[in-house]
Write a protein that holds these residues in place. Sequence first.
Motif, PDB file in Angstrom:
ATOM      1  N   ALA A 285       0.847  -1.057  -0.090  1.00 60.59           N
ATOM      2  CA  ALA A 285      -0.136  -0.058   0.024  1.00 60.59           C
ATOM      3  C   ALA A 285       0.794   1.231  -0.130  1.00 60.59           C
TER       4      ALA A 285
ATOM      5  N   ARG B  23      -3.662  -8.429   0.361  1.00 51.60           N
ATOM      6  CA  ARG B  23      -3.997  -7.262  -0.207  1.00 51.60           C
ATOM      7  C   ARG B  23      -4.819  -7.698  -1.384  1.00 51.60           C
TER       8      ARG B  23
ATOM      9  N   ASP C 290      -6.753  -5.854  -3.403  1.00 51.02           N
ATOM     10  CA  ASP C 290      -7.276  -4.687  -4.318  1.00 51.02           C
ATOM     11  C   ASP C 290      -6.404  -4.960  -5.870  1.00 51.02           C
ATOM     12  N   GLY C 291      -7.286  -5.161  -6.569  1.00 54.10           N
ATOM     13  CA  GLY C 291      -6.537  -5.127  -7.950  1.00 54.10           C
ATOM     14  C   GLY C 291      -6.408  -6.641  -8.524  1.00 54.10           C
TER      15      GLY C 291
ATOM     16  N   PRO D 297     -13.662  -9.603  -8.019  1.00 53.12           N
ATOM     17  CA  PRO D 297     -13.202  -8.456  -7.463  1.00 53.12           C
ATOM     18  C   PRO D 297     -13.268  -8.246  -5.979  1.00 53.12           C
TER      19      PRO D 297
ATOM     20  N   ALA E 223     -12.050  -5.891  -2.295  1.00 49.99           N
ATOM     21  CA  ALA E 223     -11.364  -4.700  -2.073  1.00 49.99           C
ATOM     22  C   ALA E 223     -10.826  -5.002  -0.381  1.00 49.99           C
ATOM     23  N   GLY E 224      -9.625  -4.191  -0.336  1.00 56.15           N
ATOM     24  CA  GLY E 224      -8.966  -4.432   1.136  1.00 56.15           C
ATOM     25  C   GLY E 224      -8.316  -5.625   1.418  1.00 56.15           C
ATOM     26  N   THR E 225      -7.873  -6.039   2.761  1.00 54.16           N
ATOM     27  CA  THR E 225      -7.018  -6.788   3.045  1.00 54.16           C
ATOM     28  C   THR E 225      -7.703  -7.743   3.779  1.00 54.16           C
TER      29      THR E 225
END
Length: 788
Positions: A558, A680, A682-683, A753, A755-757
Motif C-alpha cells: 500500500a 491485499r 485490491d486489483g 473483485p 477490496a481491502g486486506t
Amino acid sequence: MHKPLSSTASRLRAVLAAAALVFGTAALAGAPPSALVPPLPFVPMPAEVVRSDAGLRLAPGAVIAVPAGDRAARRVADTLATMALRDRGLRLLVRSGTRGDIVLRRDAASRTTDGAYQLDVAPGGVTLQAGSDAGLFYAGVSLWQLLTADGGQGAVTLPGLHIADRPRFGWRGLMLDVVRHFAPVDEVKALIDQMALHKLNVLHLHLSDDQGWRLEIKRYPELTRIGAWRTPPGGEPARYGGFYTQAQLRELVAYAAARHITLVPELDMPGHAQAVVAAYPKVGVDIGDGPGRNPRPAVSVDWGVNPYLYNADEATLRFVENVMDEVMAVFPSTFVHVGGDEAIKDQWKASPTVQARMRALGVTSEEALQSWFIGRIGRYLEKHGRRLIGWDEILEGGLPAGASVMSWRGTEGAVAAANQGHDVVLAPAGSLYLDNLQSARGDEPEGRLAQLPIEKVYTFDPMPAGLDAERARHVLGLEAALWTEYMPSRRQREHAIFPRIAALAEVAWSPASARDWSGFLPRLALQRARYLRQGVNAADSAFAVQFDVDGGEAAMLAAGQAPVRLSNQVGHGEIRYTLDGSEPTPMAPSLVARPGEPVVVALPARLRATAFDAAGQALAAVRERRFDVPALLARSSNELRACPNGEMGLRVPLRPDATDWAPVFNVNLMDACWIYPQARLDGVRAVSVDAGRLARNYGLAHDAVKVIQHPASTPEGELEVRQDDCAGPLLARLPLPPGTALETLTLTAALPPVAGTHDLCLRFTAPISGPLYAIDTARLLLTVPSTR
C-alpha cells in the motif's frame, strides 16, 4: 605469569560484551579486530583453563615425543601429526623419548577419571599428559583445536595455556537412525571422526524398525534378504534400503574403539517390528484367526507408528535370543538397546494366542506383557554379561530389574527410573532430537517443524531436578538423536547434526559452571569454519540473516515502502547488506544494519545480507529477499499458517526418498488446510498455486480417525479459496487433476473483485484415502493468465 581464567573471565566477557554493542559481537568503536581478545578455540570448553602471557611457535619439523613402548601414546601422536598435516599443512615428526616440542606423558594421578588430561603450552614446549588412553587422546584433540583455530597454513603461534580437563558425564552420545534411510559405512566413519573431535564417546545405532532391518544375522538370512529392502511410494526406486554385514560392523566397532567411542546397537522390540515380521511371519502375531494364521506384511513405507509386534511365545523368544547371540558377538558394548517404544497393543489384544499366553503367564495387561517380554530379554543379556537399556516406555507395566532407561518423552521417565535405582540416559525430544528444524526459516530442509535452535541444546541441563545426590549418580549422561524419516541423504543428515553437535558436546563434557552462551558464540563461529574446511555440510541457520517487514507485506504494498528489520537467530555478527543485488562484503559499498534499527526499503529492491565476524569472515551464506509487487503477493509454504485448531507439524519432500532439497512442503497430516495471512486483494484478479501431490505414507495408529475430510464437489476433489476464514465466501474452486503420481501441479483460477486486506483459507477436498496434497507457493495475480 599465569592468570587464572576465573580472575580474567569478567574482563574478557566485558570486552566481548562491549564489542557486541556494535558488532552484535563486532569490532570495538575505533578499534581494529586485532584489539579483541581472541576467543579460545575449544569445543567443548575445558573444565579449567589458565591463560599466560607467553606462548609458543610451532614450525614445520617440530617433534612430538612419546614414551618408549607406549603404543596408545604413539597412536595419539601419529593421529595428531596426520591431522596437523591434513588440516594445516604442518609437518610434525613423531619420535620416541622424553624431549621434544610436544611431549606426551603418562600421569597416574588422573587415572581416577577416564578421559581426564592436562595440557600445557609454554615457551619451552607443549606437554600433554593423562592417566588413561582416552585422556591422552582428548588432550591431542584439544591441541589440534589450537592448531586449527585460525584456518591458516604452516607454522602456528599457540597461546600460553594450562588446561586441567575432565568430562562431566560418562555417556556422551549421539543416536543415528540408519533404518529409515541407510547410511553407508564411509558416512558412519566420518561421523565417528567428528564425534571424536567433539569428545563424544557413544554412537547408538538404531538398526531395526518397521521400515527395515539393517544388520546381517547369519542364522536368519531372510532378515536382510527381505527385511532390509522396501519399495517406496510411487515405486521409485523399485528396491530401496541396504544393510551392514557383520564384517562391516566389526570394522566400524574397531574404528570407533580406536577413537574411544563405543557403538551401542538397538533392535526395537516388541513393537516397530514390521520388517522382521515381513521376513519371518511366525515371530509376528496371529491376528484374530488362531494359531498358524500369521500374515506376511511388506516392509513398511509408512513413517510413524505401525501396528506390527513380536508375539510372546517361546519360539519367538528363542528367535530373539539367537539374534542377540550374534549381536553380542559383533558389538562388545556393555549396553544393548532394545527399543520398547511406541508398541501399540492392538494386535496383542486381538490375538487369542497372545491372550492365552498372558493367562498362562499370569499377566493381567498388555503393558505388563511388554514388561515381561523386556524382562526376559534383559535376563538373557545379563546372563551374558550385558545390560539392557530401552526407551522410557519400558517403565510402563513395571521396569525389569537391572534395566536402564533412555528418557525421550521429557525428563520425567529419567527421574522415575533413577528414583527406583535404575541408571538413566537423558534424550528428551524437545531438547535433543535433531530431526526438529534448527530455525523457522523457509530455507531449512525437511524435518519436524518443532524448532530446536542451537541455544536450546546448549542450555539443556542433563541433571534433572528432583533427584537427590544419591539418585543423581544414576544419571549416566545424555544423547542427541537423529531420526531420519525426512533425511534421505548424507548432506541432509549433516545439516541436521552440525553445528548442534558442538552444543551437545559442551553440555555433555563441560562442567555447568564453565558453560556460557555468550562465550560459546564466537567459538561456535570458529567451529563452523572448521566444519566447512573439512567439507562438512554444517547448517548456518544460527547466523543466517532474517528479513522481517514492519507492518507486513500488505502495508508495504500500500505504501510502496516499509521498514525491514535484519537480524539473525543468535544476535551475533555485524550484518551488512546491499539493496541493488550486489554481494555484501565487510567493506564498502555494503551498508551496516545497526542492531534494533530497521532499514527502510522502497519498491522495487533486491535486498541481500549476511553477518560477518570481527575478522571480516562471513558467518553464513548470503540471504536474499526481493521486494516488488509479484514477490509481495506470493506466500511460500513456510509463510502460510495452519488453519485454526490445526498445526503444521512436518516439512516433507515431494518424494519420500528424494535426495534433493526442493521442493519441500509444510503439512498438517490431519487437515490439508492453510491460511494465507493478510492478502491485499485490491486489483487482484486471479490466484495461482504451486502444489504437490505427495505420498500419504504415515502410520497414524489411533490418531487416524482425526484426519479431516472436507466436502468435495468432484471425485478427485479441489482446492478451495475462501475469504477471511474457512467458513467465509467461496472465491474460487480449483479442480484437482486425476491421478496418484507424486508430482508438482500448478492450479490457477480467476478471483472475483474484492477490496481491502483479508485472510484467505486454502483447503484441499481430495479424498483422504488417496494422496496427500500440499502447497509450495500461493500467488495472487493482477491479471488472469491466458489459458491458450
